[in-house]
Design an enzyme around this catalytic site. Structure first.
Site, short mmCIF file in Angstrom:
data_model
loop_
_atom_site.label_atom_id
_atom_site.label_comp_id
_atom_site.label_asym_id
_atom_site.label_seq_id
_atom_site.Cartn_x
_atom_site.Cartn_y
_atom_site.Cartn_z
N HIS A 164 -36.05 -6.61 79.42
CA HIS A 164 -34.93 -7.51 79.16
C HIS A 164 -33.61 -6.82 79.48
O HIS A 164 -33.46 -5.61 79.25
CB HIS A 164 -34.91 -7.94 77.69
N SER A 189 -45.12 -0.74 62.02
CA SER A 189 -45.20 -0.90 63.47
C SER A 189 -45.52 -2.36 63.76
O SER A 189 -45.85 -3.13 62.86
CB SER A 189 -46.29 0.00 64.06
#
Length: 1111
Positions: free
Chosen positions: A770, A799
């Site tokens: 991105h 996580s």
């Protein structure tokens, strides 16, 4: 990626060339670039000032704080520069955690000056505008400029004046330097804007006696603005961060990416590493890298990259073979692993992309086995079951260990399996096939809307809804909402509130762009949600006239209007309040600005990726002024189960049904990534009662709406009981969520995880998929943001691997305390599968309307009779070779191809008097077009003109094959009163031979292995010419009989096949193809000569009329 760093040399070239200021900028273009290959004699000839001036030398490789690192040689002569370079050029050095070789250096004139003449200037972009930082004490010891510098924000679309600069930035500057500095800063800011810089720093900027010197400069430009700035930028080079080499494979993938509508990215981190990835999706690629690093694989992670945006099979093959070639160059003592992962695709055909990967695996199966490579695959999305099946099959056939998993397996579970942290299931559970989701459990074709549960946690009409909690600040939530959710108009200072609810069951949208697949997906979603009417009211497509486009609404066909311009669509569909824009990156800005001129539009989704950041910021400002919510750019959109979905969001219908997106649940989410939003749909549907609403705000640095915008909407929506936020590295938007929680504005549970935690473990900067996924300071790292969210009271997993477990825990607690009351499931109505997709899945078969065996244009490369077009040219097959492939499905011998080409040459034309040419000329002079004129000439071809090739071949072959002597053949034809086709010529004779025939005869006799039929025809010619000298074997007859010899003796055809080609008219095709060249020549000749309408002269017509007519 949008913001990309450029070299100091490139930055100064732009500055010297395009800055407009009254300040006297010195040393323009006086710099020299030096590498290990530099020819010093040539360099000093081109830059003679190097021999006469004192010099400065420094590396130009995106290294910060070169002065403090001792990497600048100052006040040297040329010999001193060479001596300094001997100790630095091609030497390894360490900068921070990065190790790299110093390869590129910049030499400039040394500028004597005092400390008081050094200044610091920096311009950088943010969402609200461009910040200018100025400090009157520049140089190597400038310190923390964020604290010390004077600051000036130039808001989006505002202009900067010298008075502003003088009043707000130059307060500590001596009066005699203010004018020149103000002019320079305005000039550099205008340059920054015009050339689409995103960051520009000069330190020090030296001003002496009204002269300005730019000593050290660092800059980034918005690479997506290339189509705007190409003329000014030229072919700009983007160097890699220091510590990472520029590999040719990276350049190759970047070139593929530039030529593709899809996204293909590759960054090599450690080519000797044992862990390689091939991940689909910008967000997913970051998540996989995070998980590998979390499990201790950071030192062995070889690459970062991603493929997304529906790349073709060939593009995926090229991408995959590049990675496989890299990973099989060096062996590793522990073997290697390849992780082919991805989230659940929205619109990419997984099976199609996997075909490219499978081809690459087959091509590299030997090296893969030699290097002991194990492959782990996890994927979901359209046709993923077929993709996984194919991937599993290639593992069995090649003997390569390939472990395959679908959406039933957590996205990153395969990382733990690959690294030995979790067991590999022997028989992993598989979700049902795509088609099974389309079969309703009940026998009813339609489930009535009023019998279905509207929501698992929809607001009841009773008063049992939990009231909003009081905030820690002591203000009720609604009161705080009025402070935080409305946005301030940057121009007037007024507050303009945006809608809390973006979509409902009655939302109507206009789709910009001819995206029929996306629209059909929206209509299918509407149907399974039991909407009364389609959510798409119309489409806008400027490249065609107004018309109707056919779609399906359940079992029925309906027509949706398509308009050429937006004004007509808005006028005729006043109920529309949403625009979904599939406009390209070049036209998205203009179409969005146009849409915001219509007050009826409240929400705009911009799908395009790669819109320049400056244009995005202008759209955001306009949207804030008008109270419009923008989702995107660079997004797949959003979805509100049971109500509305944007474009391809949520994937195909099987995923919609599997993730229960046809009815609302209790959980709302917001994500940057489109692919990861679909993964969240999957995770939330498996751990809770489902999604209430989900939005992917887009991966650009400046999304049209922010995390906080949507979190605040969710907070104020009673049906939403908990929220999930998937943030990422880069930007500071997540800190606003922290603030909202600590201040009590956000009271609902928030589960949040920021991806990109691996970035802090890498030695050099990595730009993720991105554009906004890049931390410019410590606070923007994913690790810092996750800790801040945890400290603020959000539910933050350890996580991404544990995200689903945390969501389940929070949800179960809400169910236990009665906040969420799960409702009974009611199946949705069935939707028929599209024929094309059912066929793609192999669920149906149907006889084809056409069959073809000569050409296939469906793949990446055109194929003639099984031979790729690149091979045709590589082997120089020529026109004769192509004709052999397309007409005879054979690769003919070289002499056969040459003979075909000779036939075309000798039949190309025979003057304007023959009937075909005459007709073509008459047509051309009548003003007809090329096709009409050519057709007119071709229609005259038959037994009397040009059609003798087939007839001659048949007559001579029949006579020869029956054992008839040449004399017997001539006598029989005479007795039957038939002409011998291919014998006779109007002009040529035995004494005046046709040179065309002679040329062909010489070639055939020299190259053909046998000429039995030709010899037979020549014996017939001896008999006929003895009677009349012009009864020769003419060119038609010669080609006919010689071609029969070719077909029968070249070794490529059986006798039956050769006879069949003669019978079906292949030989006449030679004449038609050749003579078409001549007819076209006559047409062009008449047009060029500008000949008028042809009228046949009277004196060339015999008028034979009866002498009298009786009544």
């Amino acid at each position: 990626m949008s913001a990309k760093a450029i070299s100091e040399q490139t930055g100064k070239e732009f500055l010297y060339k395009y800055i407009c200021t009254s300040a006297a900028v010195q040393n323009r273009f006086r710099f020299a670039c030096v590498t290990a290959e530099t020819d010093w004699d040539r360099l000093t000839q081109e830059q003679p000032w190097l021999l006469t001036e004192r010099l400065v030398v420094k590396p130009d490789q995106l290294i910060k704080r070169r002065g403090k690192l001792g990497l600048i040689g100052i006040n040297l002569d040329l010999e001193g520069v060479k001596e300094w370079l001997r100790t630095h050029l091609m030497k390894e050095t360490t900068v921070g955690k990065a190790k790299g070789v110093l390869k590129n250096f910049l030499i400039e004139p040394f500028v004597p000056h005092t400390q008081e003449e050094e200044f610091y200037v920096c311009i950088y972009a943010t969402r609200e505008g461009d910040h200018i930082l100025f400090h009157h004490e520049g140089g190597v010891d400038v310190g923390d400029v964020d604290v010390k510098a004077q600051k000036l924000l130039v808001s989006v679309d505002e202009k900067l004046s010298e008075d502003q600069v003088t009043e707000q930035l130059l307060t500590h500057v001596p009066d005699d330097k203010k004018e020149v500095l103000a002019s320079f800063i305005v000039g550099i800011f205008n340059l920054y804007e015009n050339l689409y810089f995103t960051y520009l720093e000069i330190n020090p900027l030296v001003v002496t006696e009204n002269k300005v010197y730019v000593l050290d400069m660092a800059a980034k430009i918005d690479a997506t603005a290339d189509y705007i700035c190409k003329a000014q930028w030229g072919d700009v080079q983007f160097p890699p961060p220091f510590g990472r080499e520029a590999y040719p494979e990276e350049a190759y993938i970047a070139d593929l990416d530039a030529k593709s509508g899809a996204s293909l990215k590759l960054t090599l981190l450690n080519p000797r590493g044992r862990i390689w990835t091939m991940v689909a999706g910008g967000g997913a690629s970051v998540v996989y890298s995070d998980t590998i690093c979390d499990l201790g694989g950071v030192d062995e992670l070889a690459n970062y990259g991603e493929y997304s945006g529906a790349p073709s099979e060939q593009q995926t093959y090229d991408y995959a073979k590049t990675i496989l070639a890299l990973m099989t160059r060096e062996k590793h003592s522990q073997g290697k692993v390849l992780i082919i992962g991805g989230s659940i695709a929205n619109f990419t055909n997984v099976a199609a992309t996997f075909k490219g990967i499978v081809r690459a695996i087959k091509d590299y199966q030997g090296p893969l086995k030699e290097h002991e490579v194990r492959i782990f695959v996890r994927r979901g999305g359209p046709n993923y079951q077929e993709g996984l099946r194919v991937m599993g099959e290639v593992g069995k056939t090649t003997g390569i260990p390939i472990h395959v998993f679908g959406t039933e397996t957590h996205m990153t579970a395969i990382v733990g399996m690959a690294l030995g942290h979790r067991p590999i299931p022997n028989q992993p559970p598989m979700d049902a096939h795509t088609a099974n989701f389309l079969l309703n459990a009940s026998n009813n074709a339609v489930t009535p809307a009023n019998t279905r549960s509207a929501s698992f946690s929809e607001t009841k009409t009773t008063n049992d809804v939990t009231p909003a909690k009081k905030s820690k600040a002591g203000l009720p939530a609604d009161s705080l909402h009025s402070l935080l959710w409305p946005l301030k108009n940057m121009v007037t200072g007024d507050w303009k509130a945006k809608a809390t609810t973006l979509f409902s069951k009655h939302t109507k949208a206009i789709v910009w762009g001819m995206q029929t697949r996306a629209v059909q997906g929206m209509l299918d979603f509407d149907y399974v949600c039991s909407r009364e009417e389609p959510s798409v009211a119309a489409m806008v497509y400027p490249f065609t006239g107004d018309h109707k486009q056919k779609f399906y609404w359940g079992h029925k066909e309906i027509l949706l209007p398509v308009y050429k311009n937006m004004a007509d669509a808005m006028k005729k569909h006043s109920e529309v309040d949403v625009l979904i824009s599939f406009a390209s990156l070049r036209s998205a800005f203009d179409s969005t600005v146009e849409a915001m001129q219509y007050p009826q539009i409240h929400t705009i989704a911009i799908i395009a990726e790669g819109i320049p950041e400056a244009q995005t910021r202008r759209m955001i400002k306009m949207a804030d002024e008008k109270g419009v919510t923008i989702i995107g750019p660079a997004t797949v959109g959003g979805i509100k189960p049971g109500c509305f979905k944007i474009g391809n969001t949520g994937g195909m219908l099987d995923n919609i049904l599997a993730s229960k997106l046809y009815r609302p649940g209790s959980v709302a989410y917001v994500s940057r990534s489109g692919g990861m939003s679909n993964e969240l749909n999957n995770i939330i549907s498996r751990t809770t009662d489902g999604v209430y609403e989900g939005v992917a705000i887009g991966g650009d640095r400046y999304p049209g709406s922010t995390f906080m915008d949507h979190v605040l909407r969710y907070q104020d929506t009673p049906g939403i009981k908990m929220m999930v936020v998937l943030g990422e590295i880069g930007g500071t938007e997540e800190y606003k969520i922290c603030q909202g929680i600590t201040e009590g504005r956000i009271t609902k549970p928030v589960v949040c995880w920021c991806i990109g935690t691996c970035a802090t473990m890498f030695a050099s900067e990595v730009q993720f998929g991105h554009a906004g996924a890049c931390a410019n300071q410590a606070s923007e790292t994913a690790v810092a943001k996750n800790q801040a969210l945890r400290d603020a009271g959000a539910f933050v997993p350890k996580s991404f691997d544990e995200l689903g477990n945390v969501i389940r825990t929070v949800y179960d607690e809400l169910v236990a305390n009665g906040t969420i009351v799960p409702a009974q499931e009611v199946p949705p109505p069935t939707v028929p599968m599209d024929y094309s997709w059912a066929r793609e899945l192999g669920l149906i078969r149907k006889p084809a309307s056409f069959m073809t065996s000569i050409c296939d244009e469906r793949g990446q490369e055109l194929i003639y009779a099984g031979m790729p077009i690149t091979e045709v040219f590589k082997e120089e097959m020529g026109l004769g070779g192509v004709l052999g492939l397309l007409w005879f499905q054979r690769r003919l011998p070289r002499y056969a191809c040459q003979f075909i080409e000779m036939c075309l040459m000798v039949t190309a034309d025979h003057g304007p008097a023959v009937s075909g040419a005459h007709n073509t000329i008459v047509c051309a002079r009548a003003g007809k077009d090329l096709i009409s004129s050519l057709t007119s000439g071709l229609l005259t071809i038959g037994d009397r003109f040009g059609g003798a090739l087939d007839a001659a071949a048949k007559q001579f072959s029949k006579a020869f094959d029956s054992g008839m002597l040449p004399m017997e053949f001539v006598n029989k034809m005479k007795k039957d009163g038939k002409l011998i086709m291919g014998i006779g010529h109007r002009v040529k004779s035995i004494n005046n031979p046709d040179m065309r025939v002679q040329i062909l005869k010489d070639f055939v006799k020299q190259h053909f292995p046998s000429t039995q039929l030709l010899d037979y025809a020549l014996d017939v010619e001896k008999i006929t010419t003895s009677k009349k000298p012009n009864l020769i074997l003419n060119v038609d007859g010669f080609i006919g009989v010689a071609f029969v010899d070719l077909l029968r003796t070249c070794g490529g055809f059986t006798r039956d096949e050769a006879d069949e080609f003669v019978e079906i008219g292949a030989l006449n095709g030679i004449f038609v193809l050749g003579r078409s060249m001549g007819f076209i020549g006559h047409y062009l000749d008449q047009k060029r000569l500008k000949q008028g309408l042809y009228r046949h002269p009277w004196d060339d017509i015999s008028y034979v009329l009866p002498e009298h007519m009786s009544m």
